[in-house]
Design a protein around this motif. Structure first.
Motif, short mmCIF file in Angstrom:
data_model
loop_
_atom_site.label_atom_id
_atom_site.label_comp_id
_atom_site.label_asym_id
_atom_site.label_seq_id
_atom_site.Cartn_x
_atom_site.Cartn_y
_atom_site.Cartn_z
N ALA A 103 0.84 -1.20 0.00
CA ALA A 103 0.00 0.00 0.00
C ALA A 103 0.88 1.25 0.00
CB ALA A 103 -0.92 0.00 1.22
N PRO A 104 0.53 2.27 -0.78
CA PRO A 104 1.38 3.46 -0.94
C PRO A 104 1.82 4.10 0.37
CG PRO A 104 -0.40 3.51 -2.54
CD PRO A 104 -0.68 2.35 -1.64
N GLN A 105 0.92 4.12 1.37
CA GLN A 105 1.26 4.81 2.62
C GLN A 105 2.32 4.08 3.43
OE1 GLN A 105 -1.65 3.39 1.89
NE2 GLN A 105 -2.70 2.53 3.68
N HIS A 106 2.62 2.82 3.07
CA HIS A 106 3.61 2.04 3.83
C HIS A 106 4.95 1.90 3.10
CE1 HIS A 106 0.35 1.17 6.47
NE2 HIS A 106 -0.27 0.38 5.64
N ARG A 107 5.02 2.34 1.86
CA ARG A 107 6.22 2.06 1.06
C ARG A 107 7.45 2.80 1.56
NH1 ARG A 107 3.24 2.25 -4.92
NH2 ARG A 107 1.75 0.58 -4.43
N ALA A 108 7.28 3.99 2.12
CA ALA A 108 8.44 4.76 2.58
C ALA A 108 9.17 4.04 3.71
CB ALA A 108 7.99 6.15 3.04
N GLN A 109 8.43 3.27 4.51
CA GLN A 109 9.03 2.56 5.65
C GLN A 109 9.32 1.10 5.34
OE1 GLN A 109 9.97 4.10 8.50
NE2 GLN A 109 9.32 5.98 7.47
N ALA A 110 9.16 0.69 4.08
CA ALA A 110 9.28 -0.73 3.74
C ALA A 110 10.66 -1.28 4.04
CB ALA A 110 8.93 -0.94 2.26
N THR A 111 11.70 -0.56 3.69
CA THR A 111 13.06 -1.06 3.90
C THR A 111 13.36 -1.20 5.39
OG1 THR A 111 13.83 -0.05 1.84
CG2 THR A 111 15.51 -0.65 3.46
N ALA A 112 12.97 -0.20 6.18
CA ALA A 112 13.20 -0.26 7.62
C ALA A 112 12.40 -1.40 8.24
CB ALA A 112 12.82 1.07 8.27
N ASN A 113 11.15 -1.57 7.82
CA ASN A 113 10.33 -2.64 8.37
C ASN A 113 10.81 -4.02 7.93
OD1 ASN A 113 8.68 -0.92 9.82
ND2 ASN A 113 7.16 -0.72 8.20
N LEU A 114 11.41 -4.08 6.74
CA LEU A 114 11.99 -5.34 6.28
C LEU A 114 13.13 -5.76 7.21
CD1 LEU A 114 12.00 -7.54 4.03
CD2 LEU A 114 13.70 -6.13 2.84
N GLU A 115 13.97 -4.83 7.59
CA GLU A 115 15.07 -5.13 8.50
C GLU A 115 14.55 -5.55 9.87
OE1 GLU A 115 18.36 -5.53 8.02
OE2 GLU A 115 17.71 -5.42 5.94
N LYS A 116 13.47 -4.90 10.33
CA LYS A 116 12.86 -5.29 11.60
C LYS A 116 12.34 -6.73 11.52
CE LYS A 116 11.33 -0.67 13.03
NZ LYS A 116 10.12 0.18 13.27
N SER A 117 11.75 -7.08 10.38
CA SER A 117 11.23 -8.43 10.20
C SER A 117 12.35 -9.46 10.23
CB SER A 117 10.45 -8.53 8.87
OG SER A 117 9.30 -7.74 8.89
N TYR A 118 13.45 -9.15 9.56
CA TYR A 118 14.58 -10.07 9.55
C TYR A 118 15.21 -10.19 10.93
CZ TYR A 118 14.55 -10.41 4.44
OH TYR A 118 14.21 -10.68 3.13
#
Length: 233
Positions: A103-118
Motif C-alpha cells: 500500500a502506498p502509505q507504507h512504502r516509505a518505511q518498507a526497507t526499515a520494516n523489512l530489517e525489523k522483520s529479519y
C-alpha cells in the motif's frame, strides 16, 4: 481500541454469530478460544469486512467499521494473518514480505520494516531468496506473521497460528507473540491451544455456538473451568 456490540453475522441465510459483544484494549493481547464451529474465524472475517454484518456494530477508536471494504482496513492500520498462512508460493520470501508494505502509505518505511522483520525472524533472512512454497510449515507461518507486520499495524489479528506446527515451532511462535506483546502491540489471537493462548494473553474470551460464554482477565482464568466450558461439560 476495538468494540464489537451485539453482533450478528454469517453466510447467506446461515447465521453464525448471535448478539456477540467483546472489547479489545489498546496495547493488550486478547485471545479468543473455542472449539471448531464456535464462530471464531467468522468473527474475524466480520471485523475485517469479509462477510456482511446483519445486526450490531463494530467500531475502531469509536468510529464505525460496518460496511468498510476489506481493502481499506490497511489504511486503518489493521492487518490480519489468516489461518493457513496463505503465502504467495511462487514468490520469494523477500517478495512476500514486500507485499505486506505494498500500500502506498507504507512504502516509505518498507526497507526499515523489512530489517525489523529479519531481526525478529532471522530464519527468513537466511531464506530470503527462496520461493515461499519451499518453506516448512513453521517457516511459512513466520513468513505470514512477518508479512503482516510489514505495515506496522496498530491492530494485528492472528488466526490459528499454531495449527499443524511441530511443538518446537509452536514454542518459537509463542515466544515471538510474547515479544510483540512486550512491545505494546495490540493483538487479537484466535487459538485452540488453550494453555499457551491463556499464558500469553491479557484477556480471554471463550466462544461456543457463536456466543461469548466466558470473558475474563487471563490472570484469573482457571484452565479446569475453561476446559469444562470448552467441552460443554
Amino acid at each position: 481500541m476495538l468494540e464489537v456490540t451485539n453482533l450478528r453475522a454469517g453466510y447467506g441465510a446461515i447465521n453464525v454469530l448471535w448478539d456477540l459483544s467483546l472489547t479489545v484494549e489498546t496495547g493488550k493481547l486478547t485471545t479468543i478460544i473455542g472449539p471448531n464451529g464456535a464462530g471464531k474465524s467468522t468473527l474475524l472475517r466480520a471485523v475485517m469486512g469479509l462477510i456482511p454484518v446483519t445486526q450490531g456494530s463494530i467500531s475502531l477508536h469509536g468510529k464505525p467499521l460496518n460496511g468498510t471494504p476489506t481493502w481499506e482496513m490497511n489504511q486503518l492500520s489493521m492487518a490480519m494473518i489468516p489461518e493457513g498462512r496463505m503465502t504467495f508460493r511462487d514468490m520469494t520470501v523477500e517478495e512476500n514480505l514486500m507485499m505486506g508494505a505494498f500500500a502506498p502509505q507504507h512504502r516509505a518505511q518498507a526497507t526499515a520494516n523489512l530489517e525489523k522483520s529479519y531481526a525478529m525472524f532471522p530464519r527468513l533472512r537466511e531464506r530470503r531468496k527462496q520461493l515461499a512454497g519451499s518453506l516448512s510449515g513453521g517457516e511459512a507461518q513466520m513468513l505470514a506473521m512477518a508479512r503482516g507486520l510489514m505495515s506496522d499495524p496498530k491492530l494485528l489479528i492472528i488466526d490459528e497460528p499454531s495449527l499443524g506446527l511441530a511443538p518446537v515451532m509452536v514454542n518459537e511462535l509463542f515466544e515471538i507473540l510474547a515479544r510483540l506483546k512486550q512491545e505494546g502491540r495490540t493483538m487479537i489471537l484466535v487459538e485452540q491451544n488453550t494453555h499457551r493462548a491463556v499464558g500469553v494473553a491479557d484477556h480471554v474470551y471463550l466462544m461456543q455456538s457463536g456466543k461469548v460464554v466466558l470473558s475474563q482477565a487471563a490472570c484469573d482464568v482457571s484452565l479446569d473451568h475453561l476446559h469444562d466450558l470448552y467441552f460443554a461439560r
